[in-house]
Design an enzyme around this catalytic site. Structure first.
Site, mmCIF file in Angstrom:
data_model
loop_
_atom_site.group_PDB
_atom_site.id
_atom_site.type_symbol
_atom_site.label_atom_id
_atom_site.label_comp_id
_atom_site.label_asym_id
_atom_site.label_seq_id
_atom_site.Cartn_x
_atom_site.Cartn_y
_atom_site.Cartn_z
ATOM 1 N N LYS A 194 -10.355 0.801 -0.889
ATOM 2 C CA LYS A 194 -9.779 1.108 0.325
ATOM 3 C C LYS A 194 -11.202 1.153 1.136
ATOM 4 O O LYS A 194 -11.685 2.332 0.965
ATOM 5 C CB LYS A 194 -8.696 1.430 1.036
ATOM 6 C CG LYS A 194 -8.485 0.474 2.861
ATOM 7 C CD LYS A 194 -7.623 1.509 2.344
ATOM 8 C CE LYS A 194 -7.368 1.235 4.511
ATOM 9 N NZ LYS A 194 -5.627 1.798 4.737
ATOM 10 N N CYS B 179 -4.515 -2.625 4.283
ATOM 11 C CA CYS B 179 -4.873 -2.489 6.255
ATOM 12 C C CYS B 179 -5.246 -2.856 6.965
ATOM 13 O O CYS B 179 -5.826 -3.735 7.678
ATOM 14 C CB CYS B 179 -4.204 -0.610 5.308
ATOM 15 S SG CYS B 179 -2.590 -0.469 7.081
ATOM 16 N N GLU C 114 0.826 -0.754 -0.118
ATOM 17 C CA GLU C 114 -0.276 0.416 -0.135
ATOM 18 C C GLU C 114 0.861 0.909 0.021
ATOM 19 O O GLU C 114 1.970 1.284 0.354
ATOM 20 C CB GLU C 114 -0.938 -0.096 0.952
ATOM 21 C CG GLU C 114 -1.538 1.101 1.546
ATOM 22 C CD GLU C 114 -2.144 1.123 3.036
ATOM 23 O OE1 GLU C 114 -2.455 0.733 3.654
ATOM 24 O OE2 GLU C 114 -3.800 2.184 2.877
#
Ligand SMILES: *[C@@H]1O[C@H](CO)[C@@H](O)[C@H](O)[C@H]1NC(C)=O
Ligand SMILES: *[C@@H]1O[C@H](CO)[C@@H](O)[C@H](O)[C@H]1NC(C)=O
Ligand SMILES: *[C@@H]1O[C@H](CO)[C@@H](O)[C@H](O)[C@H]1NC(C)=O
Ligand SMILES: *[C@@H]1O[C@H](CO)[C@@H](O)[C@H](O)[C@H]1NC(C)=O
Ligand SMILES: *[C@@H]1O[C@H](CO)[C@@H](O)[C@H](O)[C@H]1NC(C)=O
Ligand SMILES: *[C@@H]1O[C@H](CO)[C@@H](O)[C@H](O)[C@H]1NC(C)=O
Ligand SMILES: *[C@@H]1O[C@H](CO)[C@@H](O)[C@H](O)[C@H]1NC(C)=O
Length: 490
Positions: A179, A212, A80
């Protein structure tokens, strides 16, 4: 549409080839990348300067992709923020963004770069995948224009998304994921309105993708595994290590075990932000991992994995995480318990004063039981057993149930729960269990130097996390990290 006979034959032929080529195992790669950062992310730059910086990072990724392909890897995950870095504002990230189309458009940017131009980053990633015949997973930024017909449209006239993309071995865009659970500091990006559940099939299994902080929440992570039954999760991350319970390799390998899937985690490397810890994790333990405190360099991991871990003879047995703990009486009264904080959460601790014993500590509905024997009790080290049953409310709200055995930072009990990376106390045996109300438990064993312990512990079907023969190095923490998603705030 009328199908001609040859087309039908071709389809049957293609299907049988697909079946014949389906692989029981494949080689996976992850690359921990030390991102080349912009000098100042507070000042807007031109699109040309933005591309120049991204090309510098892609030059490095290109080397890793080529090296992985030469070692037979079918797929490589890169981190990321790995192409442009972090700490942007909405305005300063904008020149780095590209309009990324829905993969349904069936696009190979490498061979048809003008179709959705300008898209120089997608073109270059696609060409790296194509020329090395490898799936490439990367994290870039997507922009989507909007207007007053949409009441949620930001005032600057577009949405900006933290986005994972996957190009297949011919360079085709096969996955795009926005995300969903942004970290609090990611103010440069918008939240997608709904979670996206992104999967794709290959001859080496079904893949899902998220990024994440997504790993802490139900959507989309748990849905991809439990409902959509992916075999392997792709996980680009920029993870700041947070001991004692949430360092990257520790938590990501535990999630792979708890959820019973392969997990390819590529972290960024930055020493001042304590970012390192990448790995290739299987349901029965880590296959390869990298934790770097020595250098600022990147690092490539390449290892073989089962394509369909659920069908593998070594797939772990089903676990009832509360079975043992609810079947026994409390080992000891909570007479000398005390409070301490781990990452803003107020745990109840009890000290392990003897070299061996049986202890219980409870908080709310959660009682944690520990049986243990130390090789030798060190005078200058203190270990505690801790329990937490409650809502975590800092940097995201999520409900936790945690049982943990951990080394305190010093012999002062007030330091229990603070980060510490080294230990000298080895254990001959331990057995940790808890009266969990959730079945989402991630088992962690972390050794001195923030090292994992593949093959050195087991989870029994009754929910005990045990080591019968001790671990190869002294212990930092042994933890059953539980997430109770139903108790999360809406
Ligand atoms: C507003 O956006 C929608 C969809 O994004 C588009 O179809 C429409 O043409 C736009 N309207 C104007 C006035 O730009
Ligand atoms: C993947 O393949 C399975 C069956 O093998 C099918 O049910 C599923 O729809 C496919 N998924 C995608 C994203 O193509
Ligand atoms: C690590 O990140 C910080 C904060 O963004 C930055 O100041 C520093 O230069 C980075 N270190 C390296 C080696 O890139
Ligand atoms: C797990 O074990 C406990 C105690 O034996 C039992 O009450 C519970 O129903 C079991 N849970 C599941 C999902 O089987
Ligand atoms: C210690 O345990 C007792 C009995 O379970 C409980 O009432 C008390 O709140 C605990 N103390 C702390 C500091 O958690
Ligand atoms: C701990 O409990 C087990 C049985 O549950 C018992 O065999 C063992 O002797 C106990 N150990 C200590 C040190 O009390
Ligand atoms: C522990 O050691 C014993 C004897 O050496 C061996 O039989 C057993 O398989 C080992 N257990 C584990 C979990 O490694």
């Amino acid at each position: 549409m009328v199908y001609s006979q040859p087309h039908v034959y071709a389809t049957i032929f293609a299907l049988s080839v697909l079946k014949a080529c389906a692989l029981d195992s494949y080689i996976a790669a992850v690359y921990e990348h030390s991102v080349i950062l912009s000098e100042d992310t507070k000042i807007p730059v031109s699109p040309e300067d933005a591309l120049m910086l991204m090309n510098k990072n892609m030059d490095v990724l290109k080397g890793a992709i080529k090296a992985a392909a030469l070692q037979g890897a079918r797929i490589i995950v890169t981190p990321e923020d790995g192409i442009y870095g972090w700490v942007f504002t909405r305005e300063t990230i904008y020149p780095y963004l590209e309009d990324i189309p829905d993969p349904q458009v069936n696009w190979i940017p490498c061979t048809d770069p003008d179709r959705f131009a300008p898209a120089p980053v997608q073109e270059r990633l696609s060409c790296m995948a194509r020329s090395n015949a490898i799936y490439v997973v990367a994290n870039i930024g997507d922009k989507k224009p909007c207007n007053s017909s949409d009441p949620k449209c930001p005032s600057d006239g577009h949405y900006q998304y933290n986005t994972d993309v996957v190009f297949d071995s011919e360079g085709k865009l096969v996955a795009r994921y926005h995300k969903y659970n942004l970290f609090v500091t990611e103010t440069q990006f918008d939240y997608p309105k709904e979670p996206e559940f992104v999967t794709f099939n290959t001859s080496f299994g079904k893949f899902g993708i998220f990024t994440c902080a997504d790993i802490l929440f139900h959507d989309p992570a748990v849905v991809l595994v439990s409902k959509l039954q992916v075999d392997t999760v792709l996980f680009p991350t920029a993870w700041v290590n947070t001991l004692p319970l949430l360092s990257a390799s520790q938590f990501h390998s535990a999630w792979a075990m708890g959820m019973g899937i392969n997990f390819l985690s590529a972290n960024t490397r930055n020493s001042s932000l304590d970012m390192t810890g990448s790995g290739i994790y299987a349901p029965n333990g880590p296959r390869a991992f990298h934790y770097n405190t020595e250098t600022e360099n990147g690092h490539l991991l390449v290892v073989e994995l089962s394509s369909h871990p659920r069908l593998s003879p070594t797939y772990p047995i089903a676990v009832n995480w509360s079975s043992y703990a609810t079947s026994i009486k409390r080992f000891s009264p909570d007479d000398r318990n005390f409070s301490g904080v781990i990452y803003f959460d107020k745990f109840t601790f009890t000290e392990l004063t003897k070299p061996e014993g049986n202890r219980t500590v409870c908080q709310k509905d959660l009682c944690c039981h520990l049986s243990y024997r130390m090789v030798e009790k060190q005078e200058d080290e203190v270990y505690v057993l801790g329990a937490f049953d409650g809502l975590h409310v800092v940097e995201g709200e999520y409900y936790l149930q945690i049982c943990t055995l951990l080394k305190c930072k010093s012999t002062n009990l007030k330091t229990c729960g603070q980060p510490v990376a080294t230990a000298h106390t080895s254990f001959d045996t331990f057995s940790l269990s808890g009266t969990f109300g959730t079945s989402y438990i991630f088992p962690e064993v972390l050794l001195t130097g923030v090292q994992l312990a593949p093959g050195e512990f087991q989870v029994l079907s009754d929910g005990r996390l045990i080591s019968q023969n001790g671990t190869s190095k002294p212990i930092l923490t042994v933890t059953l990290f539980g997430r109770w998603y139903e108790k999360d705030p809406p």
